[in-house]
Design a protein around this motif. Structure first.
Motif, PDB file in Angstrom:
ATOM      1  N   LEU A  15     -33.867  17.392   6.668  1.00  0.00           N
ATOM      2  CA  LEU A  15     -34.087  18.022   5.372  1.00  0.00           C
ATOM      3  C   LEU A  15     -34.922  19.275   5.550  1.00  0.00           C
ATOM      4  CD1 LEU A  15     -34.891  14.989   3.032  1.00  0.00           C
ATOM      5  CD2 LEU A  15     -32.850  16.404   3.029  1.00  0.00           C
ATOM      6  N   ALA A  16     -34.415  20.396   5.052  1.00  0.00           N
ATOM      7  CA  ALA A  16     -35.176  21.643   5.119  1.00  0.00           C
ATOM      8  C   ALA A  16     -36.202  21.698   3.992  1.00  0.00           C
ATOM      9  CB  ALA A  16     -34.240  22.834   5.036  1.00  0.00           C
ATOM     10  N   ASP A  17     -35.861  21.135   2.834  1.00  0.00           N
ATOM     11  CA  ASP A  17     -36.733  21.133   1.661  1.00  0.00           C
ATOM     12  C   ASP A  17     -36.927  19.686   1.233  1.00  0.00           C
ATOM     13  OD1 ASP A  17     -38.057  21.452  -0.728  1.00  0.00           O
ATOM     14  OD2 ASP A  17     -36.469  22.599  -1.708  1.00  0.00           O
ATOM     15  N   THR A  18     -38.123  19.164   1.404  1.00  0.00           N
ATOM     16  CA  THR A  18     -38.379  17.769   1.056  1.00  0.00           C
ATOM     17  C   THR A  18     -38.824  17.611  -0.395  1.00  0.00           C
ATOM     18  OG1 THR A  18     -40.638  17.933   1.879  1.00  0.00           O
ATOM     19  CG2 THR A  18     -38.965  17.130   3.415  1.00  0.00           C
ATOM     20  N   GLU A  19     -38.908  18.696  -1.138  1.00  0.00           N
ATOM     21  CA  GLU A  19     -39.313  18.644  -2.541  1.00  0.00           C
ATOM     22  C   GLU A  19     -38.110  18.571  -3.486  1.00  0.00           C
ATOM     23  OE1 GLU A  19     -42.535  18.564  -3.597  1.00  0.00           O
ATOM     24  OE2 GLU A  19     -43.066  18.429  -1.470  1.00  0.00           O
ATOM     25  N   HIS A  20     -36.951  19.046  -3.032  1.00  0.00           N
ATOM     26  CA  HIS A  20     -35.767  19.115  -3.874  1.00  0.00           C
ATOM     27  C   HIS A  20     -34.571  18.478  -3.176  1.00  0.00           C
ATOM     28  CE1 HIS A  20     -38.312  22.402  -5.401  1.00  0.00           C
ATOM     29  NE2 HIS A  20     -37.783  22.089  -6.567  1.00  0.00           N
ATOM     30  N   VAL A  21     -33.647  18.002  -3.999  1.00  0.00           N
ATOM     31  CA  VAL A  21     -32.383  17.469  -3.491  1.00  0.00           C
ATOM     32  C   VAL A  21     -31.257  18.044  -4.342  1.00  0.00           C
ATOM     33  CG1 VAL A  21     -33.304  15.320  -2.544  1.00  0.00           C
ATOM     34  CG2 VAL A  21     -32.577  15.399  -4.935  1.00  0.00           C
ATOM     35  N   THR A  22     -30.052  17.997  -3.824  1.00  0.00           N
ATOM     36  CA  THR A  22     -28.881  18.443  -4.560  1.00  0.00           C
ATOM     37  C   THR A  22     -28.186  17.214  -5.115  1.00  0.00           C
ATOM     38  OG1 THR A  22     -28.653  20.330  -3.079  1.00  0.00           O
ATOM     39  CG2 THR A  22     -26.740  19.753  -4.395  1.00  0.00           C
ATOM     40  N   VAL A  23     -27.896  17.262  -6.419  1.00  0.00           N
ATOM     41  CA  VAL A  23     -27.289  16.119  -7.098  1.00  0.00           C
ATOM     42  C   VAL A  23     -25.951  16.543  -7.684  1.00  0.00           C
ATOM     43  CG1 VAL A  23     -27.582  14.463  -8.982  1.00  0.00           C
ATOM     44  CG2 VAL A  23     -29.584  15.237  -7.708  1.00  0.00           C
ATOM     45  N   GLU A  24     -24.926  15.729  -7.454  1.00  0.00           N
ATOM     46  CA  GLU A  24     -23.635  16.002  -8.088  1.00  0.00           C
ATOM     47  C   GLU A  24     -23.696  15.461  -9.508  1.00  0.00           C
ATOM     48  OE1 GLU A  24     -18.853  15.324  -7.717  1.00  0.00           O
ATOM     49  OE2 GLU A  24     -20.160  14.171  -6.410  1.00  0.00           O
ATOM     50  N   ILE A  25     -23.468  16.340 -10.468  1.00  0.00           N
ATOM     51  CA  ILE A  25     -23.549  15.921 -11.871  1.00  0.00           C
ATOM     52  C   ILE A  25     -22.173  15.606 -12.449  1.00  0.00           C
ATOM     53  CG2 ILE A  25     -25.724  17.090 -12.324  1.00  0.00           C
ATOM     54  CD1 ILE A  25     -24.116  19.356 -13.621  1.00  0.00           C
ATOM     55  N   GLY A  26     -21.152  15.735 -11.646  1.00  0.00           N
ATOM     56  CA  GLY A  26     -19.800  15.375 -12.076  1.00  0.00           C
ATOM     57  C   GLY A  26     -18.811  16.500 -11.868  1.00  0.00           C
ATOM     58  N   THR A  27     -17.581  16.105 -11.663  1.00  0.00           N
ATOM     59  CA  THR A  27     -16.441  17.013 -11.449  1.00  0.00           C
ATOM     60  C   THR A  27     -16.722  18.117 -10.435  1.00  0.00           C
ATOM     61  OG1 THR A  27     -16.989  18.393 -13.370  1.00  0.00           O
ATOM     62  CG2 THR A  27     -15.462  16.568 -13.736  1.00  0.00           C
ATOM     63  N   GLY A  28     -17.463  17.789  -9.397  1.00  0.00           N
ATOM     64  CA  GLY A  28     -17.699  18.744  -8.327  1.00  0.00           C
ATOM     65  C   GLY A  28     -18.816  19.742  -8.587  1.00  0.00           C
ATOM     66  N   PHE A  29     -19.600  19.554  -9.627  1.00  0.00           N
ATOM     67  CA  PHE A  29     -20.717  20.453  -9.903  1.00  0.00           C
ATOM     68  C   PHE A  29     -22.000  19.858  -9.338  1.00  0.00           C
ATOM     69  CE2 PHE A  29     -17.679  21.718 -13.107  1.00  0.00           C
ATOM     70  CZ  PHE A  29     -17.757  23.105 -13.033  1.00  0.00           C
ATOM     71  N   PHE A  30     -22.800  20.685  -8.678  1.00  0.00           N
ATOM     72  CA  PHE A  30     -24.045  20.257  -8.056  1.00  0.00           C
ATOM     73  C   PHE A  30     -25.197  21.064  -8.626  1.00  0.00           C
ATOM     74  CE2 PHE A  30     -20.662  19.258  -5.175  1.00  0.00           C
ATOM     75  CZ  PHE A  30     -21.025  18.052  -4.603  1.00  0.00           C
ATOM     76  N   VAL A  31     -26.360  20.405  -8.748  1.00  0.00           N
ATOM     77  CA  VAL A  31     -27.569  21.089  -9.207  1.00  0.00           C
ATOM     78  C   VAL A  31     -28.734  20.712  -8.293  1.00  0.00           C
ATOM     79  CG1 VAL A  31     -26.903  21.269 -11.633  1.00  0.00           C
ATOM     80  CG2 VAL A  31     -28.121  19.254 -10.858  1.00  0.00           C
ATOM     81  N   LYS A  32     -29.682  21.600  -8.188  1.00  0.00           N
ATOM     82  CA  LYS A  32     -30.872  21.345  -7.388  1.00  0.00           C
ATOM     83  C   LYS A  32     -31.907  20.705  -8.310  1.00  0.00           C
ATOM     84  CE  LYS A  32     -33.748  23.728  -4.014  1.00  0.00           C
ATOM     85  NZ  LYS A  32     -34.037  25.038  -3.424  1.00  0.00           N
TER      86      LYS A  32
END
Length: 92
Positions: A15-32
Motif C-alpha cells: 500500500l502506497a497510501d495507508t490512509e485511503h482506499v479505493t472503493v467500487e461503488i457500483g457499475t465499475g465506478f471507484f472512489v477514494k
C-alpha cells in the motif's frame, strides 16, 4: 498483501497510501475513501443486501405458495376431466 490481477491471479503488492482506499461503488465506478468511510460504506452495503435477501426470500415463499395452489387447481381439473371421460365411456 496480494493484489488481484484476474479472478485467479494474485501478485504481491504494498500500500502506497495507508490512509485511503479505493472503493467500487457500483457499475465499475471507484472512489477514494478514508478507511472509516470505506468501512461505513461496506457496512451499509451489507445491510442493504441483507434486507434485499430477506425480501427476496419472502417473495420466493409467496411465489412457491401460489405455485402449489395452481398445481392443486390443475390436478382437480385433470381429475374431473378423467372422471367425465370415464363416465362417458361407461355410458356408451
Amino acid at each position: 498483501m496480494l493484489v488481484p490481477m484476474t479472478q485467479s491471479l494474485f501478485i504481491p503488492g504494498k500500500l502506497a497510501d495507508t490512509e485511503h482506499v479505493t472503493v467500487e461503488i457500483g457499475t465499475g465506478f471507484f472512489v477514494k475513501r478514508t478507511i472509516p468511510d470505506a468501512k461505513a460504506f461496506c457496512e451499509r452495503k451489507i445491510s442493504t443486501l441483507k434486507a434485499f435477501t430477506e425480501r427476496l426470500g419472502e417473495s420466493l415463499m409467496a411465489q412457491t405458495a401460489n405455485l402449489r395452489q395452481i398445481e392443486q387447481v390443475i390436478q382437480i381439473k385433470v381429475d374431473l376431466i378423467k372422471k367425465q371421460q370415464e363416465e362417458g365411456v361407461a355410458a356408451e
